[in-house]
Design an enzyme around this catalytic site. Structure first.
Site, short mmCIF file in Angstrom:
data_model
loop_
_atom_site.label_atom_id
_atom_site.label_comp_id
_atom_site.label_asym_id
_atom_site.label_seq_id
_atom_site.Cartn_x
_atom_site.Cartn_y
_atom_site.Cartn_z
N GLU A 111 -0.56 -2.89 12.82
CA GLU A 111 0.08 -4.02 12.76
C GLU A 111 0.62 -3.84 14.07
O GLU A 111 0.94 -5.90 14.35
CB GLU A 111 1.35 -3.96 11.77
CG GLU A 111 0.80 -3.73 10.31
CD GLU A 111 1.93 -3.66 9.30
OE1 GLU A 111 3.11 -3.68 9.79
OE2 GLU A 111 1.14 -3.69 7.88
N LYS A 163 1.69 1.59 16.40
CA LYS A 163 3.13 0.95 15.12
C LYS A 163 3.20 2.50 14.91
O LYS A 163 4.24 3.54 14.47
CB LYS A 163 3.10 0.26 14.37
CG LYS A 163 4.47 0.18 13.15
CD LYS A 163 4.19 -1.06 12.50
CE LYS A 163 5.58 -1.03 11.75
NZ LYS A 163 5.53 -2.33 10.61
N GLN A 164 2.01 3.08 14.01
CA GLN A 164 1.51 3.72 13.25
C GLN A 164 0.09 4.96 13.63
O GLN A 164 -0.85 4.17 13.43
CB GLN A 164 1.84 3.52 11.59
CG GLN A 164 1.11 2.28 11.02
CD GLN A 164 1.55 2.32 9.33
OE1 GLN A 164 1.48 3.30 8.74
NE2 GLN A 164 1.78 1.53 9.30
N TRP A 214 0.88 -0.80 -0.15
CA TRP A 214 0.24 -0.11 -0.11
C TRP A 214 1.18 1.18 -0.28
O TRP A 214 0.24 2.63 -0.10
CB TRP A 214 -1.19 0.11 1.12
CG TRP A 214 -0.06 0.46 2.65
CD1 TRP A 214 0.63 -0.42 2.72
CD2 TRP A 214 -1.14 1.27 3.42
NE1 TRP A 214 1.17 0.90 4.27
CE2 TRP A 214 -0.23 1.33 4.47
CE3 TRP A 214 -1.77 2.15 3.52
CZ2 TRP A 214 -0.34 1.84 5.45
CZ3 TRP A 214 -2.38 2.82 4.84
CH2 TRP A 214 -1.45 2.80 6.03
N ASP A 215 2.23 1.40 0.46
CA ASP A 215 2.90 2.16 0.23
C ASP A 215 3.11 2.86 -1.28
O ASP A 215 2.62 4.04 -1.17
CB ASP A 215 4.30 1.97 0.02
CG ASP A 215 4.89 1.31 1.52
OD1 ASP A 215 3.94 0.25 2.08
OD2 ASP A 215 6.02 1.54 2.19
#
Length: 718
Positions: A457, A551-552, A319-320
């Site tokens: 994640e 994580k993000q 998805w980056d």
């Protein structure tokens, strides 16, 4: 996996001071070098990055940073001689070898090798961003080794190098060297050397010419190479001969002048100016340089997580590409952004097959994709040396909505509405059909999506992940907009979208990241470690999953991608809650958080996080840059500048501008492409000066839109 807890390596990040090339010879031949000698590069500190020294722990990082790419091919910035630990590599976009999760980019013939005896003990290496060239000069020698190389922007697949050294130290050796894998064949063709690497039916071939000369005590070498590649058949070396002959006839000096002109045109159209923050300005230009370098040569473009700069993540597409790189390229190189959507469209059949295999409708895209569009995520990996099951391929399903979002974003930003209603329409509709079959409706009529992994994640197999559900909701509504108003399926999509739970609490203004998240241990990063850090390595997988550490910024991503789907005014509350809980354990995280902080009117906090993103590769913060550049970080950096600090967004065919500058920036200038126009914004605390090359509707803040033709000064009222 990225590991921000690795020791940060001390280094000086600064600009170079080579002799300035003050004038040009007739026809664009650079001044400052006799025929056959290596010309000097610009010494402007706003455009050049240097590395000096012999630290072996830094060597492979430098190779990555100095990657040169154009036209779908890229060469790592390895030194010319054989060096311990060096990983010289030439890669081509979309050229894979292997099967299943073992698919990876196929290395091609190498073209930069030289025999240097003795090799330089210490050198200065310079990446000139403005000209697109890499220069090396030996330090402490009266007759130093000097090299200059570049990848031709205007001649896809053509690369060139010139080298010089004292007589007896430089020997050309073979113009092409075989890669370490693949089926390699080589020979002579029309007086040129050729080499080809193939695997299955795909491959890459190169044809090369070189000549040596002498200028007094200095031996010189000039090498020009042309590459060709094909993902579906073995490439024919002869296909590259015409490009090689044309480049050789033009000659190295005029190729270099052509290169400088091509890069000058790029920087004229897209650039950033931050007079009060030259280091940030240079780092953003470094990001733009490498974003341009991934642009391909064909109708489709597969951008791996590390681009073509190394073997990290095997060149797989995440998805980056869709959510971080594509939105940046939409304003930098729209044709490349479109080609990225075409890559997904051409793999729609594989996504349909994946959904059908699961007993579901529509199309489900893979978390990791390569040549065919099948799922290539490995089943197992390691974390801190311990084996670990990788569940993202099974559960990180938001990628399906992300792909549809990327198509819509490209169409909106470029103004290419016909693309969304035409070639991209099946992609949006089939992904909506997947969500319609994936949702479960309970006895109270609410729709749920279970057993997923969100962008965070650190928490797996969760139910009603807010980001996944909101993206699915957006996907259903977007598809309904593409069918006839009386379409029964479209009405069902809208009704289902309205039923999807999103975890929003109107009392607090917060979204619960997933069902049960608020009941986890309310741990924050304070007292644990200073982000960015891989919290899973610090706390362990199981311990971390029981906490609120993420994580993000999972919830914040929905505010970034689909703010129209988020509750009005909810961004601030979610920034305050999730910010302290974010480890920034992903390289994707800091830049987007900076973008959102700027949008929320907190530019000072935003600038702190932006600085982390700016040096993530330059300072190797994660300890993983040696395996390739973090392309999503570069895409996030440009989004933070353009949509965060400059506040530029497109809505309904209107460029909306709502800037937020930190106090240390007296001004910000950005040039970009939007709605088919070239746009320049010069922002100060008092006003925004807008310049375009044609009529463009612009809205400043909450004001009314106005048509700008040529230029206009829009005062800031706050």
């Amino acid at each position: 996996m990225d590991d921000p807890d690795r020791r940060r390596r001390d280094r000086t990040f600064e600009a170079v001071a080579f002799d300035r090339c003050a004038t040009e010879m007739p026809h664009g031949v650079p001044h400052g070098a006799r025929d056959g000698r290596v010309p000097r590069v610009d010494d402007d500190p706003a455009w050049t990055i240097r590395e000096t020294g012999t630290d072996p722990s830094r060597h492979r990082v430098t190779e990555t940073l100095f990657t040169l790419g154009a036209g779908g091919f890229a060469t790592r910035g390895s030194v010319e001689e054989d060096a311990p630990g060096s990983v010289p590599l030439v890669l081509a976009e979309g050229i894979y070898t292997g099967t299943g999760s073992g698919q990876h980019l196929l290395p091609g013939p190498q073209w930069t090798g030289l025999v240097l005896r003795p090799p330089p003990e210490e050198d200065l290496r310079v990446l000139d961003l403005r000209a697109g060239v890499l220069v090396r000069e030996e330090i402490g020698h009266t007759c130093p080794v000097r090299t200059l190389r570049f990848a031709c922007v205007s001649r896809p697949g053509v690369v060139a190098m010139r080298a010089e050294a004292g007589a007896g130290r430089l020997r050309a050796g073979p113009a092409l060297r075989s890669p370490s894998e693949g089926q390699v064949t080589e020979g002579r063709l029309d007086g040129h050397t050729w080499s080809r690497a193939t695997a299955d039916h795909a491959g890459m071939a190169a044809v090369a010419t070189q000549r040596t000369g002498r200028d007094g005590e200095v031996r010189t070498l000039e090498r020009i190479v042309a590459y060709t590649a094909d993902p579906a058949r073995r490439p024919v070396p002869r296909d590259a001969v015409a490009a090689l002959e044309a480049a050789r006839e033009l000659g190295f000096d005029r190729l270099l002048a052509e290169q400088r002109a091509a890069w000058a045109a790029r920087w004229e159209a897209v650039d950033v100016r931050i007079p009060d923050d030259p280091q940030a300005q240079l780092a953003v230009r470094f990001a733009l340089f490498h974003l341009w370098s991934v642009a391909g040569r064909g109708e489709e473009l597969a951008v791996g997580a590390r681009g073509l700069s190394g073997g990290g993540y095997a060149g797989h597409v995440f998805w980056d590409a869709d959510v971080f790189v594509l939105p940046a390229l939409a304003s930098v190189h729209p044709a490349a952004a479109r080609a990225m959507v075409v890559y997904r469209i051409r793999r729609l059949a594989a996504a349909r097959a994946r959904a059908a295999a699961l007993g579901l409708s529509g199309a489900r895209f893979p978390w990791e994709s390569a040549a065919t569009g099948e799922e290539v995520t490995p089943a197992r990996g390691c974390l801190g040396g311990e084996p670990l099951a990788i569940l993202t391929g099974r559960m990180e399903e938001h990628i399906t909505a992300d792909v549809a979002w990327a198509a819509a974003h490209y169409a909106r930003w470029s103004g290419d509405g016909a693309f969304l209603a035409g070639p991209a329409r099946p992609l949006v509709i089939e992904t909506a059909r997947y969500w319609a079959s994936r949702c479960r409706v309970d006895g109270e009529g609410r729709a749920h999506i279970g057993e997923v992994i969100g962008p965070d994640e650190y928490h797996e197999a969760v139910t009603d992940n807010a980001f996944t559900n909101v993206m699915a909701r957006w996907n259903l509504r977007q598809a309904a907009d593409l069918v006839a108003p009386d379409c029964e399926e479209g009405r069902r999509w809208r009704a289902l979208a309205d039923r999807l739970v999103d975890g929003y609490d109107p009392t607090s203004g917060r979204y619960e990241q997933f069902a049960g998240y608020f009941r986890l241990e309310p741990l924050t990063m304070e007292g644990i470690a200073v982000p960015p850090v891989a919290a899973d390595l610090l706390l362990g997988h199981e311990r971390l999953a029981a906490t609120q550490i993420i994580k993000q910024p999972d919830v914040l991503m929905l505010h970034h991608l689909v703010p129209e789907e988020a509750e009005e005014g909810s961004l601030e509350a979610n920034l305050d809650f999730y910010g302290p809980r974010t480890a920034h354990g992903s390289s994707l995280s800091p830049a987007i958080t900076a973008c959102l902080l700027a949008r929320a009117g907190r530019p000072e906090e935003a600038l702190d996080l932006l600085r982390t993103a700016l040096v993530l590769d330059l300072d190797d913060l994660t300890g993983t840059t040696a395996t390739g550049l973090h392309m999503a970080t570069f895409g996030g950096v440009w989004q933070a500048l353009l949509t965060g600090f400059a506040g530029a967004r497109v809505r309904g065919g209107i460029l909306c501008v709502d800037p937020r500058l930190p106090a240390s920036w007296g001004s910000l200038g950005v040039r970009f492409l939007c709605l088919g126009r070239r746009v320049r914004l010069d922002i100060t605390p008092e006003a925004v000066d807008v310049r375009t090359d044609g009529a463009l509707r612009v809205r400043l803040g909450a004001g009314d839109p106005r048509e700008v033709i040529g230029s206009a000064r829009l005062p800031l009222g706050r």
